[in-house]
Write a protein that holds these residues in place. Structure first.
Motif, PDB file in Angstrom:
ATOM      1  N   ARG A  64       0.828  -1.202   0.000  1.00  0.00           N
ATOM      2  CA  ARG A  64       0.000   0.000   0.000  1.00  0.00           C
ATOM      3  C   ARG A  64       0.872   1.266   0.000  1.00  0.00           C
ATOM      4  NH1 ARG A  64      -5.029   1.867   1.869  1.00  0.00           N
ATOM      5  NH2 ARG A  64      -4.991   4.125   1.535  1.00  0.00           N
ATOM      6  N   PHE A  65       1.950   1.260   0.789  1.00  0.00           N
ATOM      7  CA  PHE A  65       2.832   2.427   0.848  1.00  0.00           C
ATOM      8  C   PHE A  65       3.404   2.734  -0.530  1.00  0.00           C
ATOM      9  CE2 PHE A  65       6.857   4.601   1.487  1.00  0.00           C
ATOM     10  CZ  PHE A  65       6.557   5.548   2.443  1.00  0.00           C
ATOM     11  N   PHE A  66       3.883   1.698  -1.220  1.00  0.00           N
ATOM     12  CA  PHE A  66       4.484   1.934  -2.535  1.00  0.00           C
ATOM     13  C   PHE A  66       3.417   2.164  -3.618  1.00  0.00           C
ATOM     14  CE2 PHE A  66       8.437  -0.432  -0.929  1.00  0.00           C
ATOM     15  CZ  PHE A  66       9.071   0.759  -0.596  1.00  0.00           C
ATOM     16  N   ASP A  67       2.229   1.584  -3.456  1.00  0.00           N
ATOM     17  CA  ASP A  67       1.109   1.961  -4.335  1.00  0.00           C
ATOM     18  C   ASP A  67       0.905   3.468  -4.285  1.00  0.00           C
ATOM     19  OD1 ASP A  67       0.552  -0.668  -5.009  1.00  0.00           O
ATOM     20  OD2 ASP A  67      -1.417  -0.719  -4.039  1.00  0.00           O
ATOM     21  N   ASP A  68       0.785   3.987  -3.063  1.00  0.00           N
ATOM     22  CA  ASP A  68       0.511   5.414  -2.881  1.00  0.00           C
ATOM     23  C   ASP A  68       1.660   6.259  -3.420  1.00  0.00           C
ATOM     24  OD1 ASP A  68      -1.839   4.657  -1.665  1.00  0.00           O
ATOM     25  OD2 ASP A  68      -1.179   5.142   0.375  1.00  0.00           O
ATOM     26  N   PHE A  69       2.894   5.825  -3.159  1.00  0.00           N
ATOM     27  CA  PHE A  69       4.060   6.557  -3.645  1.00  0.00           C
ATOM     28  C   PHE A  69       4.050   6.652  -5.169  1.00  0.00           C
ATOM     29  CE2 PHE A  69       8.332   6.273  -5.472  1.00  0.00           C
ATOM     30  CZ  PHE A  69       8.932   7.428  -4.969  1.00  0.00           C
ATOM     31  N   LEU A  70       3.889   5.513  -5.836  1.00  0.00           N
ATOM     32  CA  LEU A  70       3.934   5.499  -7.297  1.00  0.00           C
ATOM     33  C   LEU A  70       2.801   6.316  -7.908  1.00  0.00           C
ATOM     34  CD1 LEU A  70       4.867   1.766  -7.954  1.00  0.00           C
ATOM     35  CD2 LEU A  70       6.337   3.762  -8.313  1.00  0.00           C
ATOM     36  N   GLN A  71       1.598   6.185  -7.358  1.00  0.00           N
ATOM     37  CA  GLN A  71       0.473   6.928  -7.912  1.00  0.00           C
ATOM     38  C   GLN A  71       0.636   8.428  -7.694  1.00  0.00           C
ATOM     39  OE1 GLN A  71      -3.467   4.849  -7.874  1.00  0.00           O
ATOM     40  NE2 GLN A  71      -2.278   4.717  -9.749  1.00  0.00           N
ATOM     41  N   ARG A  72       1.136   8.802  -6.539  1.00  0.00           N
ATOM     42  CA  ARG A  72       1.353  10.219  -6.253  1.00  0.00           C
ATOM     43  C   ARG A  72       2.391  10.803  -7.211  1.00  0.00           C
ATOM     44  NH1 ARG A  72       2.460   9.454  -1.412  1.00  0.00           N
ATOM     45  NH2 ARG A  72       4.734   9.489  -1.473  1.00  0.00           N
ATOM     46  N   GLU A  73       3.489  10.072  -7.407  1.00  0.00           N
ATOM     47  CA  GLU A  73       4.546  10.589  -8.266  1.00  0.00           C
ATOM     48  C   GLU A  73       4.150  10.556  -9.738  1.00  0.00           C
ATOM     49  OE1 GLU A  73       6.911  12.153  -6.994  1.00  0.00           O
ATOM     50  OE2 GLU A  73       6.503  11.534  -4.933  1.00  0.00           O
ATOM     51  N   ALA A  74       3.374   9.551 -10.142  1.00  0.00           N
ATOM     52  CA  ALA A  74       2.936   9.478 -11.536  1.00  0.00           C
ATOM     53  C   ALA A  74       1.994  10.613 -11.891  1.00  0.00           C
ATOM     54  CB  ALA A  74       2.251   8.138 -11.802  1.00  0.00           C
ATOM     55  N   SER A  75       1.316  11.149 -10.901  1.00  0.00           N
ATOM     56  CA  SER A  75       0.375  12.236 -11.167  1.00  0.00           C
ATOM     57  C   SER A  75       1.090  13.542 -11.476  1.00  0.00           C
ATOM     58  CB  SER A  75      -0.559  12.434  -9.967  1.00  0.00           C
ATOM     59  OG  SER A  75       0.157  12.935  -8.839  1.00  0.00           O
ATOM     60  N   ALA A  76       2.393  13.600 -11.193  1.00  0.00           N
ATOM     61  CA  ALA A  76       3.170  14.792 -11.535  1.00  0.00           C
ATOM     62  C   ALA A  76       3.449  14.770 -13.036  1.00  0.00           C
ATOM     63  CB  ALA A  76       4.473  14.812 -10.748  1.00  0.00           C
ATOM     64  N   PRO A  89       7.559   0.801   9.164  1.00  0.00           N
ATOM     65  CA  PRO A  89       6.164   0.372   9.344  1.00  0.00           C
ATOM     66  C   PRO A  89       5.702   0.685  10.763  1.00  0.00           C
ATOM     67  CG  PRO A  89       7.440  -1.341   8.251  1.00  0.00           C
ATOM     68  CD  PRO A  89       8.422  -0.294   8.695  1.00  0.00           C
ATOM     69  N   GLY A  90       4.545   1.280  10.868  1.00  0.00           N
ATOM     70  CA  GLY A  90       4.047   1.710  12.160  1.00  0.00           C
ATOM     71  C   GLY A  90       4.190   3.192  12.391  1.00  0.00           C
ATOM     72  N   ASP A  91       5.100   3.860  11.645  1.00  0.00           N
ATOM     73  CA  ASP A  91       5.134   5.314  11.666  1.00  0.00           C
ATOM     74  C   ASP A  91       3.817   5.840  11.100  1.00  0.00           C
ATOM     75  OD1 ASP A  91       7.644   5.607  12.787  1.00  0.00           O
ATOM     76  OD2 ASP A  91       8.685   5.751  10.861  1.00  0.00           O
ATOM     77  N   PRO A  92       3.415   7.061  11.441  1.00  0.00           N
ATOM     78  CA  PRO A  92       2.100   7.557  11.016  1.00  0.00           C
ATOM     79  C   PRO A  92       1.829   7.429   9.524  1.00  0.00           C
ATOM     80  CG  PRO A  92       3.023   9.024  12.661  1.00  0.00           C
ATOM     81  CD  PRO A  92       4.094   8.020  12.352  1.00  0.00           C
ATOM     82  N   GLU A  93       2.837   7.638   8.677  1.00  0.00           N
ATOM     83  CA  GLU A  93       2.602   7.562   7.233  1.00  0.00           C
ATOM     84  C   GLU A  93       2.757   6.152   6.673  1.00  0.00           C
ATOM     85  OE1 GLU A  93       6.075   9.320   4.848  1.00  0.00           O
ATOM     86  OE2 GLU A  93       6.426  10.060   6.882  1.00  0.00           O
ATOM     87  N   ALA A  94       3.065   5.192   7.538  1.00  0.00           N
ATOM     88  CA  ALA A  94       3.258   3.812   7.075  1.00  0.00           C
ATOM     89  C   ALA A  94       2.679   2.842   8.096  1.00  0.00           C
ATOM     90  CB  ALA A  94       4.743   3.520   6.848  1.00  0.00           C
ATOM     91  N   ASP A  95       1.414   3.049   8.404  1.00  0.00           N
ATOM     92  CA  ASP A  95       0.748   2.222   9.411  1.00  0.00           C
ATOM     93  C   ASP A  95      -0.543   1.628   8.861  1.00  0.00           C
ATOM     94  OD1 ASP A  95      -0.503   1.104  11.593  1.00  0.00           O
ATOM     95  OD2 ASP A  95      -0.042   2.741  12.956  1.00  0.00           O
ATOM     96  N   TYR A  96      -1.476   2.502   8.436  1.00  0.00           N
ATOM     97  CA  TYR A  96      -2.773   2.088   7.891  1.00  0.00           C
ATOM     98  C   TYR A  96      -3.569   1.254   8.896  1.00  0.00           C
ATOM     99  CZ  TYR A  96      -0.140   3.353   3.717  1.00  0.00           C
ATOM    100  OH  TYR A  96       0.651   4.017   2.798  1.00  0.00           O
ATOM    101  N   ARG A 148      14.635  -3.669  12.405  1.00  0.00           N
ATOM    102  CA  ARG A 148      13.913  -2.597  11.727  1.00  0.00           C
ATOM    103  C   ARG A 148      13.740  -2.937  10.248  1.00  0.00           C
ATOM    104  NH1 ARG A 148      14.332   1.998  15.040  1.00  0.00           N
ATOM    105  NH2 ARG A 148      16.159   1.977  16.405  1.00  0.00           N
ATOM    106  N   VAL A 149      12.697  -2.394   9.670  1.00  0.00           N
ATOM    107  CA  VAL A 149      12.538  -2.336   8.224  1.00  0.00           C
ATOM    108  C   VAL A 149      12.328  -0.875   7.877  1.00  0.00           C
ATOM    109  CG1 VAL A 149      11.211  -3.083   6.223  1.00  0.00           C
ATOM    110  CG2 VAL A 149      11.491  -4.619   8.171  1.00  0.00           C
ATOM    111  N   PHE A 150      12.915  -0.448   6.777  1.00  0.00           N
ATOM    112  CA  PHE A 150      12.770   0.934   6.332  1.00  0.00           C
ATOM    113  C   PHE A 150      12.107   0.988   4.959  1.00  0.00           C
ATOM    114  CE2 PHE A 150      16.745   1.102   8.912  1.00  0.00           C
ATOM    115  CZ  PHE A 150      16.306   1.989   9.897  1.00  0.00           C
ATOM    116  N   PHE A 151      11.218   1.944   4.798  1.00  0.00           N
ATOM    117  CA  PHE A 151      10.745   2.337   3.479  1.00  0.00           C
ATOM    118  C   PHE A 151      11.448   3.655   3.154  1.00  0.00           C
ATOM    119  CE2 PHE A 151       6.454   0.376   4.857  1.00  0.00           C
ATOM    120  CZ  PHE A 151       6.906  -0.894   4.530  1.00  0.00           C
TER     121      PHE A 151
END
Length: 288
Positions: free
Chosen positions: A78-90, A255-262, A279-282
């Motif tokens: 979901r995080f990378f879905d949102d990232f790609l769609q947001r950036e593609a809209s530019a 994962p679990g940070d406010p922007e990567a929790d859902y 840890r895992v990092f996005f």
């Protein structure tokens, strides 16, 4: 070339695990995304791979010590879905590159701006398996596959031959890659990707930290991947420094940070200053 699971090597077969996780997520009522193609992409061995990971993640006789793989994968997707769609809209970022693409179906399941060119880079066996499984499914974007290994000396030339323009802005996703390759190879790939990205282009990736490779509590999950022949071999506690060395300005969230929790991450999020924790990092940011 055959396109059966037996044609895939150990690392390539982990793409079937990802497909199985995405199919399972799609079946949940509280799913974070819907992937109607995941069940087609699982293959014959995907369910078995998922069963092994579930057994290591949720042991019957003891408490869970490893990250919840189903929740992690759902959040990552979901995080990378949102990232790609947001950036593609530019309007100034008309190119998307997934490297490696694996069994990803974002080109088919998500809507994309009309101007977008969407490149999937992966080994020939992976793309052949995927093409057979998807049958006549139609992508929702100008979709181009590049059948080449990222360790090959000429993958850049193959990508450019498929229509990629290095001097035009782009968006890159390196998903499920960096912890499978040695440190020197990780640096080399980041350097080579940077060399074909125009300034202002965007990049995202996931990576684990050093402790995730060594902590005893991680051993059940690490042993599964090692047993498949694709151990996790690289991690870093400073992903920003890793990317900065190759000309990127990035942020890293867990994962679990406010922007990567859902609403799905089940574990506490350790502060960055705390040592000796997994840890895992996005990672996401810009080519300087």
């Amino acid at each position: 070339m055959t396109s059966t699971p037996d044609a895939l090597d150990a690392v390539e077969r982990t793409a079937l695990l990802t497909a199985a996780l995405r199919a399972a997520e799609t079946a949940r009522e509280d799913r974070l995304y819907t992937d109607p193609y995941a069940a087609q992409l699982v293959g014959a061995v995907g369910p078995g791979l998922l069963s092994e990971v579930r057994a290591a993640t949720f042991p019957a006789a003891s408490a869970r010590s490893v990250p919840s793989t189903p929740d992690y994968n759902a959040i990552r997707t979901r995080f990378f879905d949102d990232f790609l769609q947001r950036e593609a809209s530019a309007a100034d970022r008309p190119q998307i590159v997934l490297a490696p693409a694996g069994m990803d179906s974002r080109a088919y399941r998500l809507d994309w701006p009309a101007h977008t060119r969407y490149f999937e880079v992966d080994r020939p066996a992976v793309l052949a398996f995927k093409k057979k499984r998807l049958h006549d499914a139609e992508p929702r974007v100008d979709h181009r596959t590049v059948a080449v290994d990222l360790t090959s000396p000429d993958w850049e030339e193959a990508l450019i031959a498929a229509g990629y323009a290095p001097d035009a802005p782009s968006v890159w996703l390196l998903e499920g890659l960096l912890y499978y390759i040695a440190q020197d190879d990780a640096h080399r790939i980041l350097e080579r990707v940077a060399a074909v990205m125009a300034p202002g282009s965007r990049i995202a990736a996931d990576i684990v930290n050093d402790s995730a490779l060594t902590l005893p509590g991680m051993r059940p999950l690490l042993d599964v991947f090692a047993g498949w022949g694709c151990p996790w071999v690289f991690g870093t506690d400073e992903p920003e420094t890793l990317f900065d060395a190759h000309g990127y300005k990035v942020r890293a969230v867990q994962p679990g940070d406010p922007e990567a929790d859902y609403g799905r991450w089940p574990d506490p999020v350790p502060p960055r200053g705390e040592t000796g924790v997994r840890r895992v990092f996005f990672v996401h940011g810009t080519r300087s």
